[in-house]
Motif scaffolding. Structure first.
Motif, PDB file in Angstrom:
ATOM      1  N   LEU A 241      -8.437 -31.124   7.788  1.00  0.00           N
ATOM      2  CA  LEU A 241      -8.168 -30.831   9.198  1.00  0.00           C
ATOM      3  C   LEU A 241      -9.420 -30.403   9.950  1.00  0.00           C
ATOM      4  N   GLY A 242     -10.555 -30.284   9.254  1.00  0.00           N
ATOM      5  CA  GLY A 242     -11.812 -29.959   9.917  1.00  0.00           C
ATOM      6  C   GLY A 242     -12.168 -28.476   9.905  1.00  0.00           C
ATOM      7  N   TYR A 243     -11.565 -27.682   8.998  1.00  0.00           N
ATOM      8  CA  TYR A 243     -11.850 -26.245   8.924  1.00  0.00           C
ATOM      9  C   TYR A 243     -12.654 -25.930   7.655  1.00  0.00           C
ATOM     10  N   HIS A 244     -13.530 -24.926   7.749  1.00  0.00           N
ATOM     11  CA  HIS A 244     -14.351 -24.495   6.621  1.00  0.00           C
ATOM     12  C   HIS A 244     -13.676 -23.316   5.929  1.00  0.00           C
ATOM     13  N   SER A 245     -13.432 -23.439   4.634  1.00  0.00           N
ATOM     14  CA  SER A 245     -12.725 -22.359   3.938  1.00  0.00           C
ATOM     15  C   SER A 245     -13.316 -22.116   2.555  1.00  0.00           C
ATOM     16  N   HIS A 246     -13.043 -20.913   2.032  1.00  0.00           N
ATOM     17  CA  HIS A 246     -13.477 -20.514   0.692  1.00  0.00           C
ATOM     18  C   HIS A 246     -12.277 -19.873  -0.004  1.00  0.00           C
ATOM     19  N   ASN A 247     -12.287 -19.919  -1.317  1.00  0.00           N
ATOM     20  CA  ASN A 247     -11.200 -19.331  -2.100  1.00  0.00           C
ATOM     21  C   ASN A 247     -11.655 -18.033  -2.753  1.00  0.00           C
ATOM     22  N   SER A 248     -10.805 -17.007  -2.697  1.00  0.00           N
ATOM     23  CA  SER A 248     -11.092 -15.723  -3.353  1.00  0.00           C
ATOM     24  C   SER A 248      -9.852 -15.287  -4.117  1.00  0.00           C
ATOM     25  N   VAL A 249      -9.981 -15.112  -5.421  1.00  0.00           N
ATOM     26  CA  VAL A 249      -8.862 -14.689  -6.251  1.00  0.00           C
ATOM     27  C   VAL A 249      -9.101 -13.250  -6.696  1.00  0.00           C
ATOM     28  N   GLY A 250      -8.089 -12.396  -6.468  1.00  0.00           N
ATOM     29  CA  GLY A 250      -8.156 -11.017  -6.931  1.00  0.00           C
ATOM     30  C   GLY A 250      -7.197 -10.804  -8.089  1.00  0.00           C
ATOM     31  N   PHE A 251      -7.348  -9.680  -8.763  1.00  0.00           N
ATOM     32  CA  PHE A 251      -6.531  -9.427  -9.947  1.00  0.00           C
ATOM     33  C   PHE A 251      -6.020  -7.986  -9.930  1.00  0.00           C
ATOM     34  N   GLY A 252      -4.760  -7.801 -10.376  1.00  0.00           N
ATOM     35  CA  GLY A 252      -4.213  -6.450 -10.517  1.00  0.00           C
ATOM     36  C   GLY A 252      -3.443  -5.989  -9.300  1.00  0.00           C
ATOM     37  N   LYS A 253      -3.782  -4.816  -8.805  1.00  0.00           N
ATOM     38  CA  LYS A 253      -3.066  -4.228  -7.671  1.00  0.00           C
ATOM     39  C   LYS A 253      -3.415  -4.965  -6.380  1.00  0.00           C
ATOM     40  N   VAL A 254      -2.376  -5.387  -5.658  1.00  0.00           N
ATOM     41  CA  VAL A 254      -2.558  -6.291  -4.522  1.00  0.00           C
ATOM     42  C   VAL A 254      -3.413  -5.668  -3.426  1.00  0.00           C
ATOM     43  N   ALA A 255      -3.041  -4.485  -2.966  1.00  0.00           N
ATOM     44  CA  ALA A 255      -3.739  -3.879  -1.830  1.00  0.00           C
ATOM     45  C   ALA A 255      -5.216  -3.662  -2.129  1.00  0.00           C
TER      46      ALA A 255
ATOM     47  N   TYR B  57      -1.388 -18.914 -17.686  1.00  0.00           N
ATOM     48  CA  TYR B  57      -0.864 -20.057 -16.937  1.00  0.00           C
ATOM     49  C   TYR B  57      -0.742 -19.756 -15.443  1.00  0.00           C
ATOM     50  N   GLU B  58      -0.249 -18.560 -15.099  1.00  0.00           N
ATOM     51  CA  GLU B  58      -0.065 -18.225 -13.686  1.00  0.00           C
ATOM     52  C   GLU B  58      -1.404 -18.204 -12.950  1.00  0.00           C
ATOM     53  N   THR B  59      -2.446 -17.691 -13.596  1.00  0.00           N
ATOM     54  CA  THR B  59      -3.760 -17.653 -12.966  1.00  0.00           C
ATOM     55  C   THR B  59      -4.261 -19.059 -12.673  1.00  0.00           C
ATOM     56  N   GLN B  60      -4.138 -19.959 -13.657  1.00  0.00           N
ATOM     57  CA  GLN B  60      -4.570 -21.340 -13.463  1.00  0.00           C
ATOM     58  C   GLN B  60      -3.776 -22.013 -12.352  1.00  0.00           C
ATOM     59  N   SER B  61      -2.461 -21.783 -12.348  1.00  0.00           N
ATOM     60  CA  SER B  61      -1.600 -22.381 -11.324  1.00  0.00           C
ATOM     61  C   SER B  61      -1.967 -21.880  -9.933  1.00  0.00           C
ATOM     62  N   ASP B  62      -2.234 -20.569  -9.813  1.00  0.00           N
ATOM     63  CA  ASP B  62      -2.594 -19.999  -8.513  1.00  0.00           C
ATOM     64  C   ASP B  62      -3.917 -20.556  -8.004  1.00  0.00           C
ATOM     65  N   LYS B  63      -4.886 -20.744  -8.904  1.00  0.00           N
ATOM     66  CA  LYS B  63      -6.182 -21.295  -8.490  1.00  0.00           C
ATOM     67  C   LYS B  63      -6.031 -22.737  -8.009  1.00  0.00           C
TER      68      LYS B  63
ATOM     69  N   ALA C 110      -3.403  -9.795 -15.861  1.00  0.00           N
ATOM     70  CA  ALA C 110      -4.353  -9.555 -14.775  1.00  0.00           C
ATOM     71  C   ALA C 110      -4.561  -8.067 -14.554  1.00  0.00           C
ATOM     72  N   GLN C 111      -3.475  -7.288 -14.704  1.00  0.00           N
ATOM     73  CA  GLN C 111      -3.586  -5.835 -14.549  1.00  0.00           C
ATOM     74  C   GLN C 111      -4.537  -5.263 -15.593  1.00  0.00           C
ATOM     75  N   TYR C 112      -4.501  -5.831 -16.806  1.00  0.00           N
ATOM     76  CA  TYR C 112      -5.255  -5.253 -17.921  1.00  0.00           C
ATOM     77  C   TYR C 112      -6.648  -5.875 -18.061  1.00  0.00           C
ATOM     78  N   LEU C 113      -6.732  -7.222 -17.949  1.00  0.00           N
ATOM     79  CA  LEU C 113      -7.994  -7.925 -18.222  1.00  0.00           C
ATOM     80  C   LEU C 113      -8.821  -8.209 -16.979  1.00  0.00           C
ATOM     81  N   GLY C 114      -8.188  -8.193 -15.796  1.00  0.00           N
ATOM     82  CA  GLY C 114      -8.924  -8.478 -14.568  1.00  0.00           C
ATOM     83  C   GLY C 114      -9.388  -9.923 -14.524  1.00  0.00           C
TER      84      GLY C 114
ATOM     85  N   VAL D 252      -3.551 -12.223  -8.307  1.00  0.00           N
ATOM     86  CA  VAL D 252      -2.727 -12.459  -9.492  1.00  0.00           C
ATOM     87  C   VAL D 252      -2.233 -11.103 -10.000  1.00  0.00           C
ATOM     88  N   GLU D 253      -0.901 -10.954 -10.128  1.00  0.00           N
ATOM     89  CA  GLU D 253      -0.325  -9.641 -10.444  1.00  0.00           C
ATOM     90  C   GLU D 253       0.265  -9.561 -11.843  1.00  0.00           C
TER      91      GLU D 253
END
Length: 623
Positions: free
Chosen positions: A560-574, A541-547, A531-535, A526-527
């Protein structure tokens, strides 16, 4: 960021010479020496030539001729190195010397580039002031714009860049040809000026400035790289023909540069020394006196030639800086950033000189920049002679005994004159400041000793310790032996998503790597400003929508039979993506490329390049 190991990889081998006959074939080799020649007629040369002509009349023309002969010898060695070994001078140095020595050589070469760029900044600013009455500070600021010109010319290809440079050289040469008819020099005195005589005091200082301005160290790096833009047959006949053609190209281009330099000196001698103006080292003063003595045409041509010389030298100086950085320390950055850094380092001293000492002090700064260039010259010349004399790597193209003798005599002359200058300069500083003698000696002498020791190491090392790299044509080393390859079973794969049309292909390629046995980590950053300031504390709204979007991806993968996990980062993308990769101990990261080019990269950034430097696992880029 370039990943090529070749010198100037974006234009390496881009000019075709095969399949052409007659004049077309000869002209296909022409170009590199003209780009190099502009460094021999840049604004730094103008200051030294004007000072020489106004103070000593025609007496230092022999120094120009000697410098031109030395330049012809050294530039021909640089082309030989580039053509035969396929390496530029900086790459060859990286093979022969250790990392610390290469770093020192890089710093010294970088200082020379800044000194050269300083001359271009000052020359352009003065030229703009003389022609358009623009304030010097404004002119200095406008010199930043050449970054855009360089990027444009490089994107158009090598021939367009060479065409621009040749047109600038033509403007300079034509301007001074007309100047010669206006000032009517004394031909007999010009001939007597070709006779050598002893040099001392200010004549020695200016002579060394002429050598530094004429035989520029960065031109040796540049020429050894530019000749590699020609695609040739890599056999003895093809290499020999290329050496011959480039020698012809170099001879014509450097003789043109000698004509321009001699014309400036003769102009100063005929227009100023003859009338008793013996202290004209300032380009502005020369312009005013030309107008006073010869009318409006001569000074207008003078200013036009100055701008053309400064702009063309700036372009070639940028290329040399890129070659030096990539070759010595194997660091590749974007050309625009390289240009900005070098230009800023040159602008700062010019800006403060104008601000605190006024425009009249720029002439002395110009001459000083050329002396700095000369002091660095030995660190480029000595390795060049070593590399081109190496029979193991040069084969039948190694320097002959006659060439080696001439080359080493040249090196001795350059180093000897520089040592004499340094000794005299330290003594003058101490004499001029009696109360500061101890401080001057304690600061300058240790530095001078350190530089001399480095020069001795650069000179002696190749005689006693041969380079460990056996294959000189492969800058990154030899290919490794490939044995039987066991299959790699990936179990933890990261997938960077941004909810764009690229996601479908990115996820598909990731699933192909690990199948249904691997764990997949969907990563999104989330950019927003929050997100840059609060992490992680942000809950906009954008954070909720992205999640929610991530959960949709996860649910579909589960179906489809695949195992996955979600990871959300905040601020600088790289940084956020790299944090997830490192925290989850992922084995592979799959990313989609945004496809930006040129100026869009400047605006939007290059996430892929940034991420791959922050993590230690493979990155699969899906276009």
């Amino acid at each position: 960021m370039s990943t090529s190991s070749e010198s100037l990889g974006e234009v390496h081998g881009s000019v075709i010479t095969n399949g052409k006959v007659g004049w077309r074939r000869i002209l296909s080799f022409f170009g590199p020496a003209y780009m190099v020649s502009v460094g021999y007629m840049d604004p730094g040369n103008w200051a030294t030539d004007l000072a020489a002509g106004s103070q000593f009349g025609y007496k230092l023309i022999w120094v120009l001729l000697l410098s031109n002969l030395v330049a012809l010898l050294l530039q021909s060695l640089a082309t030989r190195l580039g053509i035969v070994q396929g390496l530029d001078l900086a790459q060859a140095s990286r093979q022969h010397y250790n990392r610390f020595v290469n770093f020192c050589l890089f710093i010294l070469a970088q200082i020379a580039i800044i000194a050269c760029d300083l001359a271009e900044v000052i020359g352009m600013a003065i030229g703009l002031q003389l022609l358009f009455h623009l304030p010097l500070l404004w002119g200095v600021a406008l010199t930043m714009s050449d970054t855009i010109l360089l990027l444009f010319l490089l994107n158009k290809g090598m021939r367009h860049l060479e065409g621009f440079i040749i047109s600038m050289v033509f403007i300079v040469g034509l301007s001074f040809l007309v100047e010669m008819f206006i000032v009517e020099p004394d031909i007999k005195q010009v001939g007597l000026g070709l006779i050598p005589h002893n040099l001392n005091g200010s004549a020695l200082y200016i002579a060394i400035g002429i050598i530094g301005a004429t035989v520029m160290p960065h031109n040796l790096y540049l020429h050894s790289s530019l000749v590699q833009t020609r695609k040739i047959e890599r056999n003895e006949i093809g290499i020999r023909e290329s050496i011959k053609m480039n020698l012809l190209d170099t001879t014509i281009a450097l003789n043109l540069a000698f004509f321009v330099n001699a014309a400036i000196l003769i102009l100063a001698a005929a227009a100023f020394f003859r009338y008793g103006f013996h202290q004209v080292a300032e380009i502005q003063d020369a312009h005013k006196l030309l107008q006073h003595i010869f009318g409006s045409l001569a000074p207008a041509l003078f200013a036009i030639a100055l701008i053309a010389a400064g702009q063309s030298s700036t372009v070639t100086g940028t290329l040399a800086g890129q070659i030096i950085m990539e070759g010595h320390i194997n660091l590749r950055i974007q050309p625009w950033l390289r240009r900005m850094i070098t230009r800023l380092l040159a602008i700062i001293p010019a800006f403060f000189t104008i601000l605190y000492a006024g425009g009249q002090a720029l002439g002395n700064l110009l001459i000083f920049s050329q002396v700095v260039l000369s002091l660095q010259l030995g660190f480029a010349v000595i390795p060049l002679i070593h590399f081109t004399s190496d029979k193991e790597k040069m084969g039948s193209f190694a320097n002959t005994t006659r060439i080696k003798v001439l080359a080493w005599l040249t090196a001795v002359l350059i180093v000897g004159l520089n040592v004499k200058l340094v000794v005299e300069q330290i003594a003058d500083w101490a004499k001029g400041s009696p109360n500061q003698q101890t401080l001057i000696y304690f600061t300058t002498i240790p530095l001078a000793i350190a530089i001399v020791l480095l020069l001795l190491y650069v000179f002696l090392k190749p005689f006693f310790i041969k380079s460990e790299n056996k294959h000189s044509k492969v800058p990154h080393g030899s290919a490794l032996e490939i044995e039987a390859i066991a299959p790699v079973n990936l179990t933890r794969i990261g997938i960077a998503v941004d909810f764009s049309a690229h996601d479908r292909d990115t996820i598909r390629h990731a699933l192909m790597q690990g199948g249904k046995t691997a764990e997949y980590y969907l990563i999104h950053v989330v950019e927003t400003a929050g997100a840059q300031y609060l992490g992680e504390a942000v809950n906009d709204y954008e954070t909720q929508s992205d999640k929610e979007n991530l959960e949709k991806y996860q649910l579909r993968l589960k179906e489809l039979g695949y195992h996955s996990h979600n990871s959300v980062g905040f601020g600088k993308v790289a940084q956020a993506i790299a944090q997830v990769v490192n925290k989850q101990n992922l084995e592979l990261l799959v990313m989609g490329a945004h496809g930006h080019k040129a100026f869009k990269d400047i605006i939007f950034g290059t996430t892929v390049d940034s991420v791959r430097h922050l993590i230690k696992v493979p990155v699969l880029i899906v276009q």
